[in-house]
Design a protein around this motif. Sequence first.
Motif, mmCIF file in Angstrom:
data_model
loop_
_atom_site.group_PDB
_atom_site.id
_atom_site.type_symbol
_atom_site.label_atom_id
_atom_site.label_comp_id
_atom_site.label_asym_id
_atom_site.label_seq_id
_atom_site.Cartn_x
_atom_site.Cartn_y
_atom_site.Cartn_z
ATOM 1 N N ARG A 26 0.845 -1.194 0.000
ATOM 2 C CA ARG A 26 0.000 0.000 0.000
ATOM 3 C C ARG A 26 0.878 1.241 0.000
ATOM 4 O O ARG A 26 1.852 1.316 0.752
ATOM 5 N N ARG A 72 -0.153 0.836 -15.495
ATOM 6 C CA ARG A 72 0.761 -0.293 -15.620
ATOM 7 C C ARG A 72 2.070 0.194 -16.248
ATOM 8 O O ARG A 72 2.074 1.075 -17.102
ATOM 9 N N TRP A 77 -5.609 4.050 -14.273
ATOM 10 C CA TRP A 77 -6.642 4.326 -13.263
ATOM 11 C C TRP A 77 -6.410 5.757 -12.796
ATOM 12 O O TRP A 77 -5.521 6.013 -11.972
ATOM 13 N N ASP A 82 -3.835 0.534 -2.961
ATOM 14 C CA ASP A 82 -3.854 -0.706 -2.180
ATOM 15 C C ASP A 82 -3.790 -1.845 -3.190
ATOM 16 O O ASP A 82 -4.811 -2.299 -3.714
ATOM 17 N N TYR A 83 -2.589 -2.272 -3.495
ATOM 18 C CA TYR A 83 -2.371 -3.245 -4.575
ATOM 19 C C TYR A 83 -3.111 -4.544 -4.295
ATOM 20 O O TYR A 83 -3.797 -5.082 -5.170
ATOM 21 N N GLY A 86 -6.742 -4.330 -4.765
ATOM 22 C CA GLY A 86 -7.129 -3.931 -6.118
ATOM 23 C C GLY A 86 -7.844 -2.593 -6.146
ATOM 24 O O GLY A 86 -8.793 -2.412 -6.899
ATOM 25 N N GLU A 87 -7.375 -1.629 -5.341
ATOM 26 C CA GLU A 87 -8.043 -0.334 -5.250
ATOM 27 C C GLU A 87 -7.065 0.814 -5.464
ATOM 28 O O GLU A 87 -5.917 0.774 -4.996
ATOM 29 N N THR A 118 -11.836 -0.036 -8.525
ATOM 30 C CA THR A 118 -11.661 -1.405 -8.020
ATOM 31 C C THR A 118 -11.347 -2.307 -9.199
ATOM 32 O O THR A 118 -12.108 -2.346 -10.175
ATOM 33 N N ASP A 119 -10.235 -3.015 -9.138
ATOM 34 C CA ASP A 119 -9.798 -3.840 -10.261
ATOM 35 C C ASP A 119 -8.906 -4.953 -9.717
ATOM 36 O O ASP A 119 -8.738 -5.090 -8.501
ATOM 37 N N THR A 120 -8.355 -5.731 -10.611
ATOM 38 C CA THR A 120 -7.368 -6.747 -10.238
ATOM 39 C C THR A 120 -6.051 -6.362 -10.873
ATOM 40 O O THR A 120 -5.959 -6.233 -12.097
ATOM 41 N N PHE A 121 -5.025 -6.135 -10.063
ATOM 42 C CA PHE A 121 -3.744 -5.651 -10.562
ATOM 43 C C PHE A 121 -2.781 -6.804 -10.795
ATOM 44 O O PHE A 121 -2.827 -7.830 -10.105
ATOM 45 N N SER A 122 -1.906 -6.614 -11.766
ATOM 46 C CA SER A 122 -0.824 -7.554 -12.024
ATOM 47 C C SER A 122 0.350 -6.760 -12.559
ATOM 48 O O SER A 122 0.178 -5.710 -13.180
#
Length: 479
Positions: A346, A365, A383, A416-417, A420-421, A437-441
Amino acid sequence: MAAAATAGEIQDEAICSICLEYLTEPVTMACGHNFCRACVTQYSEEKGTGTPLTCPQCRAQFQKGEFKPNAQLNNILQRIKQLGLKPGKGQKDYLCEKHKEHLKLFCEDDGETICLVCEKSRHHKSHTVVPIEEAAQEYKVKLQGALGPLRKELEEALALMSKEEEKTTEWQGKVKNKREMIAGEFKKLHTLLREEEQLLLQSLEQEERKTLQRLQENVTKLSRQSSSLQKLITEIEKKCQQPVAELLKDVKSTLSRSKNVKLQEPEVVSTDLKNMYKISLDMREALKRFGVDVTLDPDTAHPKLVLSEDLKRVRHGDTRQDLPNKPERFDPCVCVLGAEGFAGGRRYWEVGVGDKTEWDLGVCRESVSRKGKVTASPEDGFWAVRLRDGGYEALTSPRTPLPVSVRPGQVGIFLDYGAGEVSFYNVTDGSHLFTFTDTFSGTLRPYFSPCLNAGGTNVAPLIICPVPAPAGGNRCTQQ
């Protein structure tokens, strides 16, 4: 009586509710109601294009030409006409309640049907009286004339009702979103407070342990000194009771030892608690412990962007600098990334936007496209929020307008990795702006765009501000 009633009902069904005459070339709508072909065609044309067509009787929507001939009803109509029945008359004879005579006249003054005997009475003698068929035809025309404005009023009422229903749905959607936002922010705050509680308790436990250890060491030292003193006191008391020869033996040594005794005072140990246990319900105060020192990466900056020496400020310049066209450099989009990359944990940083008229801020990214047109959206790895034309919006698909009551001079960004925020805050008034709100990679990096200087109206820089330490100076190691 049953047969007569049935005939009357059939006759009523054979009347067009638009012209109030017997149906001519009857057609049936999808909703099941019947009208004259000419009446419903004219009704549809009067509506014009772009206005939804609705059944004149039940208001069910239909498409132009969406009706079909009703041959069975047409046959019934022909038989009714052969019987010589007038529209609206039916099969029942209506008699005067007073004289039991047929009601054949209409009194214009009293607005009621009367018989021939009533006409001769003193009450109606001076009144204007016309045959009932003539009056019915006259009032039918008037009623038909009244239908147009009433239908128009009905359409306006339905249109207004539709708008109010849309507003109701829109309002409920706003309330739902706001409720979810509030719940999400408080959930986040509760999580941060629980973590802060554990950190404070751990810190308090460490302080307790260290202070108790020092105090115990003092007690141990004083205990040893007390034991030595007690031993010497006992020795002197015994010597005082010994015979003369025994008393004088080593007396000088005993006195010397008693004179050299000096109490060692304990180390001063403060028992005041450190001023580091302040609890705050302020979100920014809770986020400060995740503060990170962000700098700009000059290798990613568009050639027209001017960066300060400390890599904390960026603005749009007037001339294009002669810089290497590296793959990581944004061009033609006037963007720059933070030098730091985050693949977990975070992080929180703040950016001063001042009185700028346009800007973009967020994260992206590391692998985003940097050449050609860049679409800043989550689908493309961005984002971010932005300011355009005096309005703030989140760069979702489609974009989400952000209601802002106090213009932000400084924006806080919290990543907040794991959750996902990416959340944005108006540091000026402490309000929450938006949360993606997502899914990070992969690795994410801070994203900045001061936008074009717009002839000097947007020349001010974006400034990465230092995040002050949380109250009490208790900033934890980044997670």
